[in-house]
Design a protein around this motif. Structure first.
Motif, PDB file in Angstrom:
ATOM      1  N   ASP A  85       1.101 -19.197   7.486  1.00  0.00           N
ATOM      2  CA  ASP A  85      -0.051 -19.712   6.755  1.00  0.00           C
ATOM      3  C   ASP A  85      -0.397 -18.913   5.505  1.00  0.00           C
ATOM      4  OD1 ASP A  85      -0.897 -17.428   7.978  1.00  0.00           O
ATOM      5  OD2 ASP A  85      -2.447 -18.371   9.216  1.00  0.00           O
ATOM      6  N   ARG A  86       0.388 -17.864   5.198  1.00  0.00           N
ATOM      7  CA  ARG A  86       0.133 -17.059   4.009  1.00  0.00           C
ATOM      8  C   ARG A  86       1.394 -16.306   3.626  1.00  0.00           C
ATOM      9  NH1 ARG A  86      -4.573 -14.311   4.294  1.00  0.00           N
ATOM     10  NH2 ARG A  86      -5.384 -15.978   5.620  1.00  0.00           N
ATOM     11  N   PRO A  87       1.484 -15.802   2.399  1.00  0.00           N
ATOM     12  CA  PRO A  87       2.715 -15.140   1.967  1.00  0.00           C
ATOM     13  C   PRO A  87       2.889 -13.780   2.618  1.00  0.00           C
ATOM     14  CG  PRO A  87       1.054 -14.968   0.263  1.00  0.00           C
ATOM     15  CD  PRO A  87       0.488 -15.877   1.307  1.00  0.00           C
ATOM     16  N   VAL A  88       4.130 -13.289   2.589  1.00  0.00           N
ATOM     17  CA  VAL A  88       4.437 -11.913   2.958  1.00  0.00           C
ATOM     18  C   VAL A  88       4.391 -11.089   1.679  1.00  0.00           C
ATOM     19  CG1 VAL A  88       6.221 -10.363   3.842  1.00  0.00           C
ATOM     20  CG2 VAL A  88       5.781 -12.554   4.970  1.00  0.00           C
ATOM     21  N   THR A  89       3.689  -9.957   1.731  1.00  0.00           N
ATOM     22  CA  THR A  89       3.370  -9.203   0.524  1.00  0.00           C
ATOM     23  C   THR A  89       3.811  -7.753   0.654  1.00  0.00           C
ATOM     24  OG1 THR A  89       1.414 -10.597   0.226  1.00  0.00           O
ATOM     25  CG2 THR A  89       1.496  -8.582  -1.060  1.00  0.00           C
ATOM     26  N   VAL A  90       4.249  -7.174  -0.455  1.00  0.00           N
ATOM     27  CA  VAL A  90       4.538  -5.751  -0.551  1.00  0.00           C
ATOM     28  C   VAL A  90       3.789  -5.216  -1.763  1.00  0.00           C
ATOM     29  CG1 VAL A  90       6.305  -3.974  -0.850  1.00  0.00           C
ATOM     30  CG2 VAL A  90       6.821  -6.036   0.486  1.00  0.00           C
ATOM     31  N   VAL A  91       2.968  -4.173  -1.566  1.00  0.00           N
ATOM     32  CA  VAL A  91       2.182  -3.609  -2.667  1.00  0.00           C
ATOM     33  C   VAL A  91       2.415  -2.108  -2.747  1.00  0.00           C
ATOM     34  CG1 VAL A  91       0.420  -5.394  -2.495  1.00  0.00           C
ATOM     35  CG2 VAL A  91       0.130  -3.271  -1.230  1.00  0.00           C
ATOM     36  N   VAL A  92       2.327  -1.583  -3.967  1.00  0.00           N
ATOM     37  CA  VAL A  92       2.414  -0.143  -4.220  1.00  0.00           C
ATOM     38  C   VAL A  92       1.158   0.261  -4.977  1.00  0.00           C
ATOM     39  CG1 VAL A  92       3.710   1.720  -5.318  1.00  0.00           C
ATOM     40  CG2 VAL A  92       4.929  -0.214  -4.290  1.00  0.00           C
ATOM     41  N   SER A  93       0.520   1.339  -4.511  1.00  0.00           N
ATOM     42  CA  SER A  93      -0.707   1.809  -5.167  1.00  0.00           C
ATOM     43  C   SER A  93      -0.825   3.322  -5.018  1.00  0.00           C
ATOM     44  CB  SER A  93      -1.938   1.120  -4.570  1.00  0.00           C
ATOM     45  OG  SER A  93      -2.216   1.637  -3.286  1.00  0.00           O
ATOM     46  N   ASP A  94      -1.864   3.879  -5.664  1.00  0.00           N
ATOM     47  CA  ASP A  94      -2.122   5.320  -5.560  1.00  0.00           C
ATOM     48  C   ASP A  94      -3.192   5.641  -4.527  1.00  0.00           C
ATOM     49  OD1 ASP A  94      -4.321   4.314  -6.823  1.00  0.00           O
ATOM     50  OD2 ASP A  94      -4.240   5.667  -8.550  1.00  0.00           O
ATOM     51  N   GLY A  95      -3.571   4.653  -3.739  1.00  0.00           N
ATOM     52  CA  GLY A  95      -4.535   4.883  -2.666  1.00  0.00           C
ATOM     53  C   GLY A  95      -5.979   4.938  -3.100  1.00  0.00           C
ATOM     54  N   LYS A  96      -6.246   4.741  -4.371  1.00  0.00           N
ATOM     55  CA  LYS A  96      -7.627   4.820  -4.861  1.00  0.00           C
ATOM     56  C   LYS A  96      -8.285   3.448  -4.778  1.00  0.00           C
ATOM     57  CE  LYS A  96      -6.619   8.656  -7.997  1.00  0.00           C
ATOM     58  NZ  LYS A  96      -6.604   9.136  -9.411  1.00  0.00           N
ATOM     59  N   THR A  97      -9.571   3.452  -4.500  1.00  0.00           N
ATOM     60  CA  THR A  97     -10.355   2.225  -4.408  1.00  0.00           C
ATOM     61  C   THR A  97     -11.591   2.347  -5.292  1.00  0.00           C
ATOM     62  OG1 THR A  97     -11.581   3.053  -2.484  1.00  0.00           O
ATOM     63  CG2 THR A  97      -9.570   1.797  -2.049  1.00  0.00           C
ATOM     64  N   ALA A  98     -12.217   1.199  -5.534  1.00  0.00           N
ATOM     65  CA  ALA A  98     -13.367   1.183  -6.438  1.00  0.00           C
ATOM     66  C   ALA A  98     -14.595   1.858  -5.827  1.00  0.00           C
ATOM     67  CB  ALA A  98     -13.691  -0.264  -6.819  1.00  0.00           C
ATOM     68  N   ASP A  99     -14.704   1.921  -4.514  1.00  0.00           N
ATOM     69  CA  ASP A  99     -15.896   2.458  -3.862  1.00  0.00           C
ATOM     70  C   ASP A  99     -15.706   3.881  -3.330  1.00  0.00           C
ATOM     71  OD1 ASP A  99     -14.057   1.785  -1.980  1.00  0.00           O
ATOM     72  OD2 ASP A  99     -15.456   0.796  -0.608  1.00  0.00           O
ATOM     73  N   ARG A 100     -14.673   4.563  -3.784  1.00  0.00           N
ATOM     74  CA  ARG A 100     -14.426   5.915  -3.284  1.00  0.00           C
ATOM     75  C   ARG A 100     -14.192   6.868  -4.459  1.00  0.00           C
ATOM     76  NH1 ARG A 100     -10.012   7.558   1.430  1.00  0.00           N
ATOM     77  NH2 ARG A 100     -10.500   9.786   1.482  1.00  0.00           N
ATOM     78  N   LYS A 101     -14.793   8.050  -4.376  1.00  0.00           N
ATOM     79  CA  LYS A 101     -14.656   9.045  -5.442  1.00  0.00           C
ATOM     80  C   LYS A 101     -13.917  10.301  -4.990  1.00  0.00           C
ATOM     81  CE  LYS A 101     -17.035   6.345  -8.071  1.00  0.00           C
ATOM     82  NZ  LYS A 101     -16.358   5.561  -9.145  1.00  0.00           N
ATOM     83  N   ASN A 102     -13.907  10.567  -3.703  1.00  0.00           N
ATOM     84  CA  ASN A 102     -13.285  11.789  -3.182  1.00  0.00           C
ATOM     85  C   ASN A 102     -11.900  11.471  -2.635  1.00  0.00           C
ATOM     86  OD1 ASN A 102     -12.839  14.384  -2.202  1.00  0.00           O
ATOM     87  ND2 ASN A 102     -13.864  13.941  -0.252  1.00  0.00           N
ATOM     88  N   TYR A 103     -10.900  12.144  -3.192  1.00  0.00           N
ATOM     89  CA  TYR A 103      -9.521  11.923  -2.767  1.00  0.00           C
ATOM     90  C   TYR A 103      -8.898  13.270  -2.425  1.00  0.00           C
ATOM     91  CZ  TYR A 103     -10.493   7.479  -5.028  1.00  0.00           C
ATOM     92  OH  TYR A 103     -11.070   6.285  -5.402  1.00  0.00           O
ATOM     93  N   PRO A 104      -8.839  13.584  -1.114  1.00  0.00           N
ATOM     94  CA  PRO A 104      -8.385  14.920  -0.703  1.00  0.00           C
ATOM     95  C   PRO A 104      -6.950  15.241  -1.084  1.00  0.00           C
ATOM     96  CG  PRO A 104      -9.481  13.760   1.103  1.00  0.00           C
ATOM     97  CD  PRO A 104      -9.260  12.766   0.021  1.00  0.00           C
ATOM     98  N   TRP A 105      -6.131  14.257  -1.366  1.00  0.00           N
ATOM     99  CA  TRP A 105      -4.720  14.522  -1.665  1.00  0.00           C
ATOM    100  C   TRP A 105      -4.477  14.914  -3.131  1.00  0.00           C
ATOM    101  CZ3 TRP A 105      -6.549   9.828   0.253  1.00  0.00           C
ATOM    102  CH2 TRP A 105      -6.789   8.837  -0.719  1.00  0.00           C
ATOM    103  N   VAL A 106      -5.470  14.759  -3.989  1.00  0.00           N
ATOM    104  CA  VAL A 106      -5.277  15.086  -5.398  1.00  0.00           C
ATOM    105  C   VAL A 106      -4.964  16.582  -5.542  1.00  0.00           C
ATOM    106  CG1 VAL A 106      -6.359  15.195  -7.668  1.00  0.00           C
ATOM    107  CG2 VAL A 106      -6.751  13.227  -6.181  1.00  0.00           C
ATOM    108  N   GLY A 107      -3.880  16.893  -6.230  1.00  0.00           N
ATOM    109  CA  GLY A 107      -3.480  18.268  -6.468  1.00  0.00           C
ATOM    110  C   GLY A 107      -2.627  18.876  -5.366  1.00  0.00           C
TER     111      GLY A 107
END
Length: 318
Positions: free
Chosen positions: A202-224
């Motif tokens: 009922d829907r496509p199969v999808t593959v996505v690549v991203s940097d893990g960041k989202t619009a509602d988050r400011k703290n990213y422990p993996w940076v650096g």
């Protein structure tokens, strides 16, 4: 008076010969009768087997009748077994050879048609973009809908991360392009997005690549960080990466390739009308987190599972 009774007691061939006044055939211990031994003459057929000579309808050589050879008699069973039955060793060798050939063919078929999708390169297949007036359309993206989408060449990646990466996928996966800043997604949070309707459901199969960041988050422990292992093991990282994640099933593993450690996951969440099956590979490279996520719904998971596992397993950074 005795003749009818004698005819009933004798074998059919012997009875027929006796009734015609011929000597009754002898029946041997192995069932070979007098006909096979040549002691009784077979009755001549009423119709001759000789073919009629074809008519000549004009000048030319005389046409010859077709030859008709008498069909070969089957060989005795004992000789057939000795000549044609394979030994157990030969049979086993043939079975093993056929099995090996089948395994090679299966691996070749699985690899056939896969292409490399690398950030910074031209897409190896035509990309899919929404037509004018269709880019703000929401809902399920069906790349096979030609009333909404059209095909065009495009460049891959470089929209949310500059870290180089690549993956291999079947050539029926289509990259999306032409959305925010020319990227693959209306939200502007993805660096690459591949879609395919080849698995049904009922829907496509999808593959996505991203940097893990989202619009509602400011703290990213993996940076650096230099490696994903600095954030703990696979379970600890998953809690850092997605604190609100709730799943019914989880498989977590790790793999190190060329000095880069990848945490890999298979996640399942019981839900309807949702891509509730996820396959993830995540790595930290030069202080940046890069994730490759395969998504499928329950309606096409069984068909898509081996393909998504191969795609995500091929994901490499650097």
């Amino acid at each position: 008076l005795l003749l009818p009774l004698l005819l009933l007691l004798l074998p059919p061939t012997a009875a027929a010969a006796l009734a015609c006044g011929a000597k009754a055939p002898r029946v041997g211990a192995r069932g070979q009768n007098a006909f096979a031994a040549g002691q009784v003459t077979r009755p001549r057929p009423l119709l001759s087997k000789t073919r009629a000579r074809p008519l000549r309808l004009g000048p030319g050589p005389e046409p010859q009748p077709e030859s008709e050879s008498e069909p070969d008699r089957p060989e005795p069973l004992g000789r057939w077994r000795r000549a044609r039955v394979l030994s157990k060793r030969s049979l086993l060798r043939n079975v093993l050879a056929a099995s090996a050939l089948g395994a090679v063919s299966a691996r070749g078929a699985r690899a056939e048609g896969t292409v490399k999708f690398a950030s910074g390169d031209e897409a190896p297949v035509l990309c899919t973009q929404a037509k004018e007036g269709m880019k703000k359309r929401r809902g399920i993206i069906d790349v096979s809908d030609t009333t909404v989408f059209e095909r065009t060449p495009c460049k891959l990646g470089g929209y949310v991360t500059k870290t180089p990466y690549s993956l291999r996928a079947p050539d029926y996966f289509e990259p999306l392009t032409g959305y925010m800043n020319g990227g693959p997604d209306p939200s502007g949070l993805l660096d690459m997005r591949l879609e395919s309707m080849a698995f049904g459901g009922d829907r496509p199969v999808t593959v996505v690549v991203s940097d893990g960041k989202t619009a509602d988050r400011k703290n990213y422990p993996w940076v650096g960080k230099a490696s994903i292992t600095e954030l703990g093991g696979p379970d600890e990282f998953l809690r850092v990466f997605a604190p609100q994640l709730s799943v019914n099933e989880k498989i977590a593993t790790s793999e190190t390739v060329d000095g880069v450690t990848y945490y890999k996951y298979q996640l399942y969440k019981a839900a309807a009308n949702y891509n509730n099956r996820k396959v993830i590979s995540a790595a930290v490279y030069n202080g940046d987190l890069i994730t490759c996520v395969g998504l499928a719904s329950e309606s096409n998971w069984e068909k898509a599972k081996p393909v998504l596992l191969d795609i995500v397993d091929s994901f490499r950074v650097g």
